[in-house]
Design a protein around this motif. Structure first.
Motif, PDB file in Angstrom:
ATOM      1  N   LEU A  15      21.700  10.023  17.794  1.00  0.00           N
ATOM      2  CA  LEU A  15      21.336   9.445  16.346  1.00  0.00           C
ATOM      3  C   LEU A  15      19.922   9.990  15.954  1.00  0.00           C
ATOM      4  O   LEU A  15      19.106  10.133  16.707  1.00  0.00           O
ATOM      5  N   GLN A  16      19.870  10.475  14.568  1.00  0.00           N
ATOM      6  CA  GLN A  16      18.697  11.055  13.975  1.00  0.00           C
ATOM      7  C   GLN A  16      18.498  10.125  12.787  1.00  0.00           C
ATOM      8  O   GLN A  16      19.396   9.875  11.953  1.00  0.00           O
ATOM      9  N   VAL A  17      17.198  10.047  12.572  1.00  0.00           N
ATOM     10  CA  VAL A  17      16.765   9.232  11.419  1.00  0.00           C
ATOM     11  C   VAL A  17      15.737   9.928  10.691  1.00  0.00           C
ATOM     12  O   VAL A  17      14.864  10.694  11.298  1.00  0.00           O
ATOM     13  N   GLU A  18      15.933  10.285   9.366  1.00  0.00           N
ATOM     14  CA  GLU A  18      14.887  10.877   8.403  1.00  0.00           C
ATOM     15  C   GLU A  18      14.296   9.996   7.436  1.00  0.00           C
ATOM     16  O   GLU A  18      14.951   9.031   6.951  1.00  0.00           O
ATOM     17  N   TYR A  19      13.231  10.089   7.163  1.00  0.00           N
ATOM     18  CA  TYR A  19      12.466   9.360   6.256  1.00  0.00           C
ATOM     19  C   TYR A  19      12.234  10.118   5.104  1.00  0.00           C
ATOM     20  O   TYR A  19      11.770  11.318   5.125  1.00  0.00           O
ATOM     21  N   GLU A  20      12.144   9.624   3.844  1.00  0.00           N
ATOM     22  CA  GLU A  20      11.953  10.421   2.484  1.00  0.00           C
ATOM     23  C   GLU A  20      11.395   9.459   1.642  1.00  0.00           C
ATOM     24  O   GLU A  20      11.379   8.266   1.489  1.00  0.00           O
ATOM     25  N   LEU A  21      10.795   9.840   0.689  1.00  0.00           N
ATOM     26  CA  LEU A  21      10.001   9.176  -0.526  1.00  0.00           C
ATOM     27  C   LEU A  21      11.001   8.550  -1.341  1.00  0.00           C
ATOM     28  O   LEU A  21      12.002   9.225  -1.689  1.00  0.00           O
ATOM     29  N   THR A  22      10.815   7.357  -2.019  1.00  0.00           N
ATOM     30  CA  THR A  22      11.753   6.871  -3.079  1.00  0.00           C
ATOM     31  C   THR A  22      11.391   7.128  -4.326  1.00  0.00           C
ATOM     32  O   THR A  22      10.375   7.770  -4.425  1.00  0.00           O
ATOM     33  N   ASP A  23      12.160   6.924  -5.441  1.00  0.00           N
ATOM     34  CA  ASP A  23      11.634   7.282  -6.547  1.00  0.00           C
ATOM     35  C   ASP A  23      10.433   6.690  -6.855  1.00  0.00           C
ATOM     36  O   ASP A  23       9.496   7.060  -7.713  1.00  0.00           O
ATOM     37  N   SER A  24      10.131   5.429  -6.611  1.00  0.00           N
ATOM     38  CA  SER A  24       9.076   4.720  -6.796  1.00  0.00           C
ATOM     39  C   SER A  24       7.738   5.463  -6.096  1.00  0.00           C
ATOM     40  O   SER A  24       6.620   5.652  -6.729  1.00  0.00           O
ATOM     41  N   ALA A  25       7.905   5.904  -5.057  1.00  0.00           N
ATOM     42  CA  ALA A  25       6.863   6.850  -4.332  1.00  0.00           C
ATOM     43  C   ALA A  25       6.503   8.064  -5.046  1.00  0.00           C
ATOM     44  O   ALA A  25       5.410   8.454  -5.294  1.00  0.00           O
ATOM     45  N   TRP A  26       7.486   8.643  -5.506  1.00  0.00           N
ATOM     46  CA  TRP A  26       7.254   9.730  -6.335  1.00  0.00           C
ATOM     47  C   TRP A  26       6.514   9.644  -7.589  1.00  0.00           C
ATOM     48  O   TRP A  26       5.917  10.363  -8.228  1.00  0.00           O
ATOM     49  N   GLY A  27       6.738   8.364  -8.114  1.00  0.00           N
ATOM     50  CA  GLY A  27       5.913   8.098  -9.156  1.00  0.00           C
ATOM     51  C   GLY A  27       4.291   7.872  -8.935  1.00  0.00           C
ATOM     52  O   GLY A  27       3.458   7.955  -9.895  1.00  0.00           O
ATOM     53  N   LEU A  28       4.123   8.129  -7.715  1.00  0.00           N
ATOM     54  CA  LEU A  28       2.363   8.059  -7.283  1.00  0.00           C
ATOM     55  C   LEU A  28       2.114   9.597  -7.283  1.00  0.00           C
ATOM     56  O   LEU A  28       0.861   9.816  -7.355  1.00  0.00           O
ATOM     57  N   ALA A  29       2.978  10.682  -7.594  1.00  0.00           N
ATOM     58  CA  ALA A  29       2.318  11.947  -7.342  1.00  0.00           C
ATOM     59  C   ALA A  29       1.274  12.355  -8.407  1.00  0.00           C
ATOM     60  O   ALA A  29       0.405  12.884  -8.058  1.00  0.00           O
ATOM     61  N   PRO A  30       1.393  11.812  -9.683  1.00  0.00           N
ATOM     62  CA  PRO A  30       0.399  12.241 -10.639  1.00  0.00           C
ATOM     63  C   PRO A  30      -0.979  11.524  -9.973  1.00  0.00           C
ATOM     64  O   PRO A  30      -2.148  12.025 -10.224  1.00  0.00           O
ATOM     65  N   ALA A  31      -0.942  10.218  -9.500  1.00  0.00           N
ATOM     66  CA  ALA A  31      -2.072   9.625  -8.758  1.00  0.00           C
ATOM     67  C   ALA A  31      -2.795  10.512  -7.697  1.00  0.00           C
ATOM     68  O   ALA A  31      -4.005  10.688  -7.684  1.00  0.00           O
ATOM     69  N   PHE A  32      -1.807  10.848  -6.808  1.00  0.00           N
ATOM     70  CA  PHE A  32      -2.281  11.833  -5.787  1.00  0.00           C
ATOM     71  C   PHE A  32      -3.068  13.254  -6.345  1.00  0.00           C
ATOM     72  O   PHE A  32      -3.703  13.529  -5.712  1.00  0.00           O
ATOM     73  N   ARG A  33      -2.332  13.607  -7.320  1.00  0.00           N
ATOM     74  CA  ARG A  33      -3.047  14.856  -7.949  1.00  0.00           C
ATOM     75  C   ARG A  33      -4.267  14.611  -8.651  1.00  0.00           C
ATOM     76  O   ARG A  33      -5.323  15.498  -8.406  1.00  0.00           O
ATOM     77  N   GLU A  34      -4.561  13.488  -9.124  1.00  0.00           N
ATOM     78  CA  GLU A  34      -5.900  13.130  -9.489  1.00  0.00           C
ATOM     79  C   GLU A  34      -6.735  12.878  -8.532  1.00  0.00           C
ATOM     80  O   GLU A  34      -8.252  13.371  -8.613  1.00  0.00           O
ATOM     81  N   LEU A  35      -6.257  12.433  -7.318  1.00  0.00           N
ATOM     82  CA  LEU A  35      -7.325  12.103  -6.194  1.00  0.00           C
ATOM     83  C   LEU A  35      -7.668  13.289  -5.559  1.00  0.00           C
ATOM     84  O   LEU A  35      -8.858  13.550  -5.295  1.00  0.00           O
ATOM     85  N   LEU A  36      -6.790  14.012  -5.608  1.00  0.00           N
ATOM     86  CA  LEU A  36      -7.241  15.473  -5.200  1.00  0.00           C
ATOM     87  C   LEU A  36      -7.980  16.288  -5.990  1.00  0.00           C
ATOM     88  O   LEU A  36      -9.153  16.881  -5.469  1.00  0.00           O
ATOM     89  N   ALA A  37      -7.908  16.313  -7.263  1.00  0.00           N
ATOM     90  CA  ALA A  37      -8.927  16.831  -8.105  1.00  0.00           C
ATOM     91  C   ALA A  37     -10.353  16.189  -7.992  1.00  0.00           C
ATOM     92  O   ALA A  37     -11.382  16.814  -8.233  1.00  0.00           O
ATOM     93  N   TRP A  38     -10.126  15.082  -7.917  1.00  0.00           N
ATOM     94  CA  TRP A  38     -11.438  14.224  -7.933  1.00  0.00           C
ATOM     95  C   TRP A  38     -12.327  14.528  -6.585  1.00  0.00           C
ATOM     96  O   TRP A  38     -13.378  14.688  -6.470  1.00  0.00           O
TER      97      TRP A  38
END
Length: 142
Positions: A97-120
């Motif tokens: 048995l193998q388990v994989e984890y992935e981001l939900t659409d809700s988490a993908w909504g954080l991508a712009p915030a992550f980009r802003e944090l990286l820029a900051w």
């Protein structure tokens, strides 16, 4: 007497001084902000989310990517992220048995915030590191 902080021009006009829904003193906004911080707060949560931005990852690979995280800590953080709707757990039809984890659409909504944090961090990171180094050197000399 009025003191200037240098941050006066960095504020955005959310309202015209009257009562409005987007006023930063709105207690409901503070509650929502706290919910967001709680969902993202945790020793490894941001690192987990950032790692999953490259796509779904199996538990073992995720653990190796986040050394020195322990299996117990990774499991606990993944369960919280799953509970908060940021990570999805997918059981693969394989043996063993193998388990994989992935981001939900809700988490993908954080991508712009992550980009802003990286820029900051790119703008202000070197200053923070220099200040920390000066503090460490000053403490060693003193």
């Amino acid at each position: 007497m009025r003191f200037e902080t240098g941050m006066e021009n960095n504020t955005s006009e959310l309202c015209d001084g009257g009562e409005c829904e987007s006023c930063p003193t709105d207690p409901n906004l503070l509650i929502e902000f706290k919910h967001a911080i709680r969902a993202l707060g945790g020793k490894w949560k941001l690192e987990i989310l950032f790692t999953l931005m490259n796509g779904g990852v199996r538990f073992g690979a995720l653990r190796r990517a986040l050394v020195p995280i322990t299996q117990h800590m990774l499991t606990a953080q993944l369960r919280e992220l799953e509970r908060d709707g940021l990570v999805a757990r997918k059981v693969l039809a394989e043996k063993p048995l193998q388990v994989e984890y992935e981001l939900t659409d809700s988490a993908w909504g954080l991508a712009p915030a992550f980009r802003e944090l990286l820029a900051w961090s790119k703008i202000h990171g070197s200053r923070r590191h220099a200040e920390a180094s000066e503090t460490t050197v000053g403490a060693a000399i003193g």
